[in-house]
Design a protein around this motif. Sequence first.
Motif: not given
Length: 254
Positions: A172-184
């Motif tokens: 979901p768009a409102d959760q993508f940045q948090c997901f991206s931070n972890i994956v990064n």
Amino acid sequence: MRALLEGNRVSRISVRGFAVASATAVTTVGAVVGVASGDPQQHTSNDFEATAGDATLLADIPSGQQAQVQTASLTQQADAQATAADTAAKKSAEETARKQAAESAKAKQKAAEQAEAKAKAEKKAKEQAKKDAEKRESSTVSRSSTRDAGDFPVQSSYSIAEVQAMARQIVPADQFQCFSNIVNHESTWNYTATNPSSGSYGLVQALPASKMASAGADWRTNPATQIKWGLGYMNDRYQSPCGAWSFWQANHYY
């Protein structure tokens, strides 16, 4: 003249009281006997003279008036006893009122403390209910991904840009940045990243890596399958990717 004298005697005896007059009369009789026998000590006592005088007055009172003197003396005694009883009763009532006031004050204070504790508990319960509702809402939003892993064509390899594009369509768009931070932090978007010491694998560094098989048999080579599994893991354990990211920031793992 004698009547006047008797009136004066009655007045004097009534003031002193019948009990004193009777005692004085007994003392006077003893004193008179002492004088008759020649006892100088009894004869020279000033107290004896005063007492003898009072006793003579009592003896001179007619029998009918002696009853009045007795009644007056008893009345005085009764009045004194009644006054003492009233004083004791008043003191007891005041003490009882003081104790009741103290108990009432304690009861009011306890009631106020209980009311305050109840208000705090209700406030805390409302705040917790609000947080739980927000978590459920966030979890629902996170689970409503726009596309499923199976919607993407299988390729032999994927660039970082392609993997990120897939994640934007699944998370979901409102959760993508948090997901991206972890994956990064975990794999720098390398879907084949492997930790040589622990054996964790993939974009979200699943441990053991085989857990990702629950999202698809192609978990080793398909980043969409890894994204799907990672999103489900974050939702189940932390309610959302942002919840997982908050935990990661505090502990450097999730």
